[in-house]
Design an enzyme around this catalytic site. Structure first.
Site, PDB file in Angstrom:
ATOM      1  N   CYS A  32       1.161  -1.161   0.089  1.00 46.29           N
ATOM      2  CA  CYS A  32      -0.057  -0.274  -0.076  1.00 46.29           C
ATOM      3  C   CYS A  32       0.219   1.433   0.273  1.00 46.29           C
ATOM      4  CB  CYS A  32      -0.805  -0.083   1.185  1.00 46.29           C
ATOM      5  SG  CYS A  32      -1.976  -1.560   1.335  1.00 46.29           S
ATOM      6  N   TYR A 171      -5.764 -13.149  -3.344  1.00 47.73           N
ATOM      7  CA  TYR A 171      -5.099 -12.942  -1.752  1.00 47.73           C
ATOM      8  C   TYR A 171      -5.707 -13.408  -0.701  1.00 47.73           C
ATOM      9  CZ  TYR A 171      -3.832  -8.786   1.352  1.00 47.73           C
ATOM     10  OH  TYR A 171      -3.169  -8.238   2.114  1.00 47.73           O
ATOM     11  N   HIS A 175      -4.841 -11.782   7.017  1.00 47.13           N
ATOM     12  CA  HIS A 175      -5.831 -11.352   8.350  1.00 47.13           C
ATOM     13  C   HIS A 175      -7.411 -10.351   7.186  1.00 47.13           C
ATOM     14  CE1 HIS A 175      -4.381 -13.164  11.740  1.00 47.13           C
ATOM     15  NE2 HIS A 175      -4.441 -14.261  10.799  1.00 47.13           N
ATOM     16  N   ASP A 267       4.250  -9.799   9.381  1.00 50.18           N
ATOM     17  CA  ASP A 267       4.598  -9.632   7.982  1.00 50.18           C
ATOM     18  C   ASP A 267       5.757  -8.401   7.919  1.00 50.18           C
ATOM     19  OD1 ASP A 267       4.952 -10.638   5.282  1.00 50.18           O
ATOM     20  OD2 ASP A 267       3.571  -9.035   4.862  1.00 50.18           O
TER      21      ASP A 267
END
Length: 686
Positions: A32, A171, A175, A267
């Site tokens: 992002c 994807y 979560h 991550d």
């Protein structure tokens, strides 16, 4: 003549991804950036810069496929209908112009999408709460909803092909998406063919992959982004158990496996809590043993030796990166050209993430041009030549001064850099000496390494300059990076006029700690009215030195800023594990010789706690004395404050300030103001 072989040649071999071929092994995974559908030109220029820098595959970010997956107010990708295609085409054209492949991460975010703009019902495998907002709740999808989801995903894949993408994602990670929610028992308690056994929970993902492959018709590669481990131990999916099972069930279906861990804070861990580059490797090692398809993995890779080793060992086929590609878009080219010492290594501070968390364009501590490629026209590797002036003096060798000096030298000016202290680096060097922040020293290392290679730079340490010394140097252009100092009186966001402090009370500031001064005997009270990262860092640092620490803050949690950098939970947990007492929503009303007076920020009710030393983290004062003496002097053409001396902020803000000052030097003030930056404005048709 055949080029000499290098240890890194293996990184520049082509890789086949289904029907398309990547020119090398460098893969910018989806990330992002705060631009998305609202700022398509800015995002296109940023992604195009990565392609120019040598990344063979450049992906966009999670891209909403339908109004029932509305992440507003955050500007992610959007592909609701054909009207979104032209904006995405800008991106693919920019990527293709440099010979790279463009990837799109299609996403339906399910119960992660609050649908604040669309006001659509939120979907999930089972009735549940929305994890990215408040009421209403998400409802369980029925069979028609699942059929609709598959149709929306197919339609989005068709649009992605029209927009020119070469790789289309399914994807299931972080979560954040419906496919991932279906995979996880804590989200999926269905009793039909989409719930229960792992094979049933994988069913939706399999269908989406098969649908996407059918739409791609052998023209586009189909990638699967999968979080193989939730890092929750037995309470979640683990790589060696169900994570491996998913890979076995889908092994040969996608054209590429993009494997990471969940959730996003795991991550994208900061170096403060995960100092090792390549820290995710242990979760990825088994994937290549199961599938013949190429595998890309991440883990904040900065070492070319580690990258090449992972490929040789058969752990990865492609080196994935988000943050390292932000810190240095030209990382692949620098490795290919043997310029490894010129890489701007990622410091893992997650300032890039914080921008997305606030819904604004991406930024980076190491790379001040990130996010400014289109709107300011900045390039990370090139800068315009000097004008009529010949020389410049930079006072202060902190992050702003080092960046300003480096960029002025690159433009061709003769630069004198004067530092009052014995060492270069300013606040970066000082903060990097605190627990967990050692990697931040890379900000100094990169810039100092560049400056030391240049013949047009003179560097002086232990050289405090006053008005007369500056004038004696005879350099007419002066940039003052004189920094800021933490206040000792408690004045800040809550106590605008300071705090009552007894004459015999022991009070310290963060500067004292970083100067090597130790707190006195007795309990140490750290008072955080700043709400940034530093008070929490100091609490951990001093607790590890054996001090009995009480952390007092006017906020409702420890270091709320760190929620934007995905580490707030780890910060608070780390303090609790060290035995730090945490008192939230408390203002410091006074400091006595052996006690602090606190007041609840809501009720004003006062309490008293024992205190041997009070460490006040409230706000900073700009150091502007030299600027005030030099401003307007007839012998000087240009006098400018930069960095914390101009406006105290993050290290990223200081670097940006120094960079901007160097680029704008010798430009007319009215031109700078008129061309502050380009805006993307919605056109009104009709």
């Amino acid at each position: 003549m055949t080029p000499r072989a290098t240890p890194y040649d293996i990184l520049f071999e082509p890789v086949r991804i289904g029907p398309v071929t990547a020119r090398n092994r460098f893969y910018q995974v989806p990330h992002c950036n705060g631009m998305g559908y609202q700022r398509p030109r800015a995002e296109a220029a940023m992604r195009g810069m990565k392609a120019e820098g040598g990344w063979a595959v450049v992906c966009n970010q999670e891209t909403e496929i339908h109004p029932t997956s509305d992440l507003s107010p955050f500007a992610e990708g959007r592909l609701w209908d054909d009207r979104d295609i032209p904006g995405l085409r800008l991106m693919t054209d920019a990527i293709h112009a440099h010979g790279s492949l463009a990837g799109i991460e299609l996403a339906h975010n399910g119960s992660h999408a609050p649908n604040l703009l669309s006001r659509a019902p939120a979907f999930a495998p089972s009735d549940t709460v929305i994890d990215a907002g408040f009421a209403p709740q998400a409802r369980a999808m029925d069979k028609e909803d699942i059929r609709n989801l598959r149709r929306w995903h197919r339609d989005a894949a068709r649009r992605a092909m029209k927009a020119g993408f070469d790789i289309i994602y399914v994807y299931a990670g972080h979560h954040m998406t419906i496919p991932h929610h279906f995979l996880l028992p804590q989200h999926n308690d269905r009793m039909d063919e989409y719930g229960g056994s792992l094979e049933n929970r994988v069913r939706l993902t399999r269908e989406l992959l098969e649908d996407t492959l059918e739409i791609a018709e052998g023209k586009c590669g189909v990638a699967f982004r999968f979080a193989i481990d939730e890092m929750q131990g037995a309470d979640g999916m683990q790589a060696e158990e169900e994570g491996r099972g998913v890979v076995e069930l889908l092994a040969e279906l996608p054209d590429l496996w993009d494997v990471n861990v969940a959730d996003w804070p795991n991550d994208s861990q900061t170096t403060r809590f995960q100092p090792e580059d390549g820290y995710q490797t242990k979760y990825l090692e088994a994937v290549k043993q199961i599938t013949s398809k190429p595998v890309v993995g991440v883990g904040r890779f900065t070492s070319p030796d580690m990258m090449a080793s992972l490929v040789r060992k058969g752990v990865l086929d492609m080196i994935g990166a988000a943050r390292p590609s932000i810190s240095d878009p030209f990382l692949p080219k620098k490795i290919e050209e043997g310029r490894i010492d010129q890489i701007r290594e990622c410091i893992g501070c997650n300032i890039c993430v914080s921008a997305d968390s606030q819904g604004v364009p991406i930024r980076c501590t190491q790379n001040p041009t990130m996010g400014e490629e289109w709107r300011r026209g900045w390039h990370p590797e090139t800068i315009g030549a000097k004008g009529r002036e010949e020389a410049a003096l930079v006072v202060g060798a902190g992050p702003a001064g080092l960046e300003c000096a480096m960029q002025l030298a690159r433009r061709g000016y003769h630069v004198t850099l004067a530092e009052a202290g014995k060492e270069l680096g300013g606040r970066v060097r000082r903060e990097a000496g605190l627990n967990g922040l050692a990697a931040w020293g890379r900000v100094t290392d990169y810039r100092l390494g560049d400056l030391q290679q240049r013949g047009n730079v003179d560097i002086f340490t232990d050289s405090p300059l006053g008005r007369e010394e500056v004038l004696e140097l005879g350099v007419p252009n002066v940039f003052l990076a004189t920094g800021a100092r933490w206040r000792r009186d408690g004045q800040g966001r809550t106590a605008r006029f300071g705090i009552a402090i007894a004459d015999n009370a022991m009070v310290m500031t963060p500067d004292d700690v970083m100067d090597g001064i130790r707190p006195g005997p007795g309990p140490l009270v750290i008072y955080d009215d700043d709400h940034g990262y530093l008070a929490g860092v100091l609490a951990m640092h001093l607790a590890d030195q054996g001090h009995e620490v009480t952390f007092v803050t006017t906020a409702n949690m420890v270091s709320p800023f760190t929620g934007l950098t995905l580490e707030q939970g780890r910060v608070q947990k780390s303090l609790l594990e060290r035995g730090v007492t945490i008192l939230t929503a408390q203002a410091l009303n006074g400091v006595e010789a052996s006690a602090c007076r606190l007041a609840c920020v809501y009720t004003g009710r006062e309490t008293e706690i024992a205190c041997g030393t009070a460490l006040l983290v409230t706000r900073r004062d700009r150091v502007t004395g030299l600027y005030d003496e030099l401003r307007g002097h007839s012998d000087l053409s240009h006098v400018e404050l930069i960095g914390d001396a101009a406006a105290p902020g993050l290290i990223a803000d200081a670097v940006y300030s120094g960079h901007r000052a160097a680029r704008n030097f010798e430009r007319l003030p009215e031109d700078v103001e008129q061309e502050y930056f380009r805006r993307e404005i919605t056109a009104i048709e009709g």
